[in-house]
Design a protein around this motif. Structure first.
Motif, PDB file in Angstrom:
ATOM      1  N   UNK B 315       4.845  -8.708   9.820  1.00 24.25           N
ATOM      2  CA  UNK B 315       3.985  -7.529   9.928  1.00 24.25           C
ATOM      3  C   UNK B 315       3.870  -6.830   8.583  1.00 24.25           C
ATOM      4  N   UNK B 316       5.015  -6.667   7.894  1.00 20.72           N
ATOM      5  CA  UNK B 316       4.965  -5.983   6.596  1.00 20.72           C
ATOM      6  C   UNK B 316       4.126  -6.779   5.623  1.00 20.72           C
ATOM      7  N   UNK B 317       4.303  -8.121   5.635  1.00 18.32           N
ATOM      8  CA  UNK B 317       3.522  -8.947   4.711  1.00 18.32           C
ATOM      9  C   UNK B 317       2.036  -8.801   4.986  1.00 18.32           C
ATOM     10  N   UNK B 318       1.658  -8.924   6.277  1.00 19.94           N
ATOM     11  CA  UNK B 318       0.243  -8.843   6.613  1.00 19.94           C
ATOM     12  C   UNK B 318      -0.330  -7.474   6.290  1.00 19.94           C
ATOM     13  N   UNK B 319       0.402  -6.419   6.702  1.00 18.13           N
ATOM     14  CA  UNK B 319      -0.132  -5.069   6.521  1.00 18.13           C
ATOM     15  C   UNK B 319      -0.242  -4.744   5.035  1.00 18.13           C
ATOM     16  N   UNK B 320       0.801  -5.111   4.282  1.00 27.10           N
ATOM     17  CA  UNK B 320       0.775  -4.766   2.865  1.00 27.10           C
ATOM     18  C   UNK B 320      -0.334  -5.503   2.127  1.00 27.10           C
ATOM     19  N   UNK B 322      -2.850  -6.985   3.508  1.00 25.86           N
ATOM     20  CA  UNK B 322      -4.130  -6.624   4.099  1.00 25.86           C
ATOM     21  C   UNK B 322      -4.700  -5.362   3.495  1.00 25.86           C
ATOM     22  N   UNK B 323      -3.806  -4.360   3.329  1.00 24.63           N
ATOM     23  CA  UNK B 323      -4.272  -3.118   2.720  1.00 24.63           C
ATOM     24  C   UNK B 323      -4.676  -3.330   1.277  1.00 24.63           C
ATOM     25  N   UNK B 324      -3.930  -4.180   0.585  1.00 23.32           N
ATOM     26  CA  UNK B 324      -4.320  -4.458  -0.797  1.00 23.32           C
ATOM     27  C   UNK B 324      -5.655  -5.166  -0.829  1.00 23.32           C
ATOM     28  N   UNK B 325      -5.864  -6.084   0.153  1.00 20.69           N
ATOM     29  CA  UNK B 325      -7.128  -6.803   0.196  1.00 20.69           C
ATOM     30  C   UNK B 325      -8.297  -5.895   0.515  1.00 20.69           C
ATOM     31  N   UNK B 326      -8.017  -4.876   1.365  1.00 19.15           N
ATOM     32  CA  UNK B 326      -9.100  -3.964   1.699  1.00 19.15           C
ATOM     33  C   UNK B 326      -9.375  -2.990   0.573  1.00 19.15           C
ATOM     34  N   UNK B 327      -8.561  -3.044  -0.454  1.00 27.22           N
ATOM     35  CA  UNK B 327      -8.836  -2.200  -1.607  1.00 27.22           C
ATOM     36  C   UNK B 327      -8.189  -0.848  -1.542  1.00 27.22           C
ATOM     37  N   UNK B 332       0.387   6.456  -0.951  1.00 31.13           N
ATOM     38  CA  UNK B 332       0.742   7.156   0.277  1.00 31.13           C
ATOM     39  C   UNK B 332       0.049   6.543   1.483  1.00 31.13           C
ATOM     40  N   UNK B 333      -1.202   6.088   1.308  1.00 32.28           N
ATOM     41  CA  UNK B 333      -1.884   5.437   2.423  1.00 32.28           C
ATOM     42  C   UNK B 333      -1.183   4.155   2.810  1.00 32.28           C
ATOM     43  N   UNK B 334      -0.741   3.410   1.781  1.00 39.02           N
ATOM     44  CA  UNK B 334      -0.046   2.156   2.080  1.00 39.02           C
ATOM     45  C   UNK B 334       1.268   2.412   2.792  1.00 39.02           C
ATOM     46  N   UNK B 335       1.980   3.431   2.359  1.00 43.83           N
ATOM     47  CA  UNK B 335       3.248   3.740   3.028  1.00 43.83           C
ATOM     48  C   UNK B 335       2.979   4.164   4.453  1.00 43.83           C
ATOM     49  N   UNK B 336       1.935   4.965   4.639  1.00 43.62           N
ATOM     50  CA  UNK B 336       1.617   5.407   6.003  1.00 43.62           C
ATOM     51  C   UNK B 336       1.261   4.214   6.872  1.00 43.62           C
ATOM     52  N   UNK B 337       0.512   3.266   6.291  1.00 44.13           N
ATOM     53  CA  UNK B 337       0.148   2.064   7.050  1.00 44.13           C
ATOM     54  C   UNK B 337       1.365   1.270   7.469  1.00 44.13           C
ATOM     55  N   UNK B 338       2.301   1.111   6.523  1.00 45.30           N
ATOM     56  CA  UNK B 338       3.523   0.366   6.840  1.00 45.30           C
ATOM     57  C   UNK B 338       4.334   1.087   7.895  1.00 45.30           C
TER      58      UNK B 338
END
Lengths: 163, 372
Positions: B315-320, B322-327, B332-338
């Motif tokens: 999950x962490x790999x995909x979310x991290x 994925x968020x990088x891929x979405x730009x 803080x947004x990435x931390x919130x997503x994780x």
């Protein structure tokens, strides 16, 4: 200079441990000396500036292979004679080992190695990781190995199942 | 010139080992006092003010107590086992960064992996202890301990891989520097997995199966007495503190704190303060929770922690990524997503556990609770 001293000391220790593996009276002691030899090899890997191989050596070779060997020895009671161990065919084994050693020495001398050591690259671990998952790298062997591990796991589960 | 450098490094390593061995005494004292307070009693009060000298008194007793090698036992291996345990406990500290500059023996590129690899050598010493005494009870105790350690190594590695993934490196100093905000706030479930697996590795209650302090037969430690026993005892406390320190490095930001970048020695203070907190968290588990049986502990590992660890890592790999891929570049947004991903997985785990418990209570099979 320091590296040379460390190399010599740990090579001698590793060789002594290896000799004790085959000359120990008790097979459990052989396993422990083998662990010592692996540890010496891990130190030699460190001298080659390859910390990843050190971790692999400690984790897999000692922590996996050697521990399981020791457990297998302890669990199978009939196999372990704690007091005496006659080594059958000692001379033929020694001759085979000597021949293998000569072949390895000849192969090493044939290799085009230079006297200057190779430069240590930064980020080697990232390169290894990238090579393992690159389609034009080692991706296929990596996946085949994981399938083999799955087969081993299933086999172990089947063998260990209560019937 | 080279000789002076080598000598300095050797002296530094010796100093570190000495500090750790002495600190173990204070950790034993603190854990006894804290555990006492958690259990509504005072703990030791006799030896010195606040019983500060209690551990030293215990050490003196252990040093003068008679120890013996059982008849028929393998003397060399028997004595070597606790020595190896302490050796392994101290070797891990070679890669621990104590401060921002210069307070690390060696900054290995694979520091986190090295920690896990060296602590995976503990089964060797347990096997030596169990096999050397030639007593079936001790051998079985050694198998149980070895099976516990090698089982919990997997979720420990899976939990360790999450900070490695997020920081992009296995080097402990880089993991610390990558934590602007401690990872425990972004991936608390991974921290939990690592903490539980580490507590099981070092053999703290609720996982203290073979070295059970209150049982009559403490597994492979049974025939050991005096200084040899203190080897195992000290090694356990040093391991406990080492894993608290490693947890602080991986998830709590390590030596970071106010003015830690400028004054490296202050980093030591912050690191040890955080590690002490984690140490006492595990002591809380020790004081409050009952001990698990071996099959319960292994079931918890294979049916609980290992799947959870794998799911968290994926999950962490995909979310991290994925968020990088979405730009999304805002940290803080990435931390919130994780954190959101961790929260979703956590709620799913709790819901699953509730359903499993529900099914267990209402089943007629092997796992039914009698009388309910």
């Amino acid at each position: 200079m320091v590296a040379l001293v460390v190399f010599l000391v740990f090579s001698v220790l590793t060789l002594l441990a290896a000799i004790r593996v085959v000359t120990a009276q008790c097979i459990f002691h052989s396993a422990l000396w083998l662990i010592g030899a692996f540890f010496g090899i891990a130190v030699l890997y460190m001298l080659l500036a390859s910390p990843f191989m050190v971790g692999i050596q400690l984790f897999i070779t000692i922590g996996g292979v050697a521990v399981l060997t020791g457990i297998a020895m302890m669990v199978t009671k009939g196999m372990v004679q704690w007091d005496q161990q006659r080594v059958h065919h000692a001379w033929s084994a020694a001759i085979m080992a000597l021949l293998l050693f000569l072949v390895l020495v000849w192969m090493t001398l044939e290799l085009p190695l230079s006297d200057t050591p190779l430069p240590v690259r930064e980020g080697e671990l990232a390169l290894l990781g990238a090579a393992l998952v690159a389609p034009d790298g080692y991706l296929l062997p990596f996946q085949i190995v994981s399938v083999i591990l799955l087969v081993v796991l299933l086999g172990a589960l089947y063998l260990g199942k209560d019937r | 010139m080279i000789g002076a450098n080598v000598l300095l490094r050797v002296l530094g390593a010796c100093a570190l080992a000495a500090v750790l061995l002495i600190m173990a005494h204070f950790l034993i004292w603190s854990s006894r006092k804290v555990m006492g307070r958690m259990q509504d009693r005072r703990g030791p009060t006799n030896a010195g003010p606040f019983a500060l000298l209690q551990s030293f008194a215990d050490t003196m007793k252990l040093m003068t107590k008679a120890w013996s090698v059982p008849e028929g036992a393998d003397r060399g291996v028997f004595i070597a086992a606790p020595i190896m345990m302490i050796f392994l406990a101290l070797t891990v500290w070679a890669v621990v960064p104590l401060g921002s500059r210069g307070l690390q023996v060696v900054d290995l590129e694979v520091g986190a992996f090295y920690v896990v690899a060296v602590s995976s050598l503990a089964p060797v010493s347990m096997m030596m202890a169990g096999g050397a005494s030639r007593s079936p009870g001790n051998e079985v105790g050694a198998y149980r301990a070895v099976s516990r350690v090698i089982s919990y190594k997997i979720p420990q590695m899976l939990g360790m891989l999450v900070p490695v993934l997020l920081s992009g490196s296995m080097a402990l100093q880089k993991i610390i520097l990558a934590q602007r905000v401690p990872y425990v706030l972004s991936v608390p479930l991974a921290a939990l997995v690592f903490l539980l697996a580490s507590a099981a590795e070092i053999g703290r209650v609720p996982f203290a199966l073979p070295e059970a302090g209150s049982e009559i037969v403490p597994g492979y430690v049974t025939p050991y007495s005096g200084m040899l026993f203190s080897g195992f005892y000290l090694a356990q406390f040093i391991n406990h503190f080492t894993l608290s320190v490693v947890f602080s490095i991986l998830f709590l930001g390590g030596w970071q704190g106010p003015w830690a970048m400028e004054i490296p020695l202050l980093g030591v203070v912050w690191l040890f303060a955080k590690a002490f907190l984690v140490f006492n968290l595990i002591v809380l588990g020790w004081a409050g929770l009952p001990r698990l049986r071996l099959d319960q502990a292994l079931a918890f590992n294979w049916k609980g922690l290992v799947p959870l660890g794998m799911v968290i890592l994926l999950a962490v790999a995909f979310v991290d990524k994925g968020m990088a891929g979405m730009g999304i570049t805002s940290a803080w947004t990435r931390r919130a997503g994780l954190l959101a991903a961790n929260g979703v997985i956590g709620m799913a785990v709790v819901a699953l556990l509730v359903r499993v418990e529900h099914a267990r209570r209402h089943s007629r099979g092997r796992y039914a609770i009698r009388g309910q």
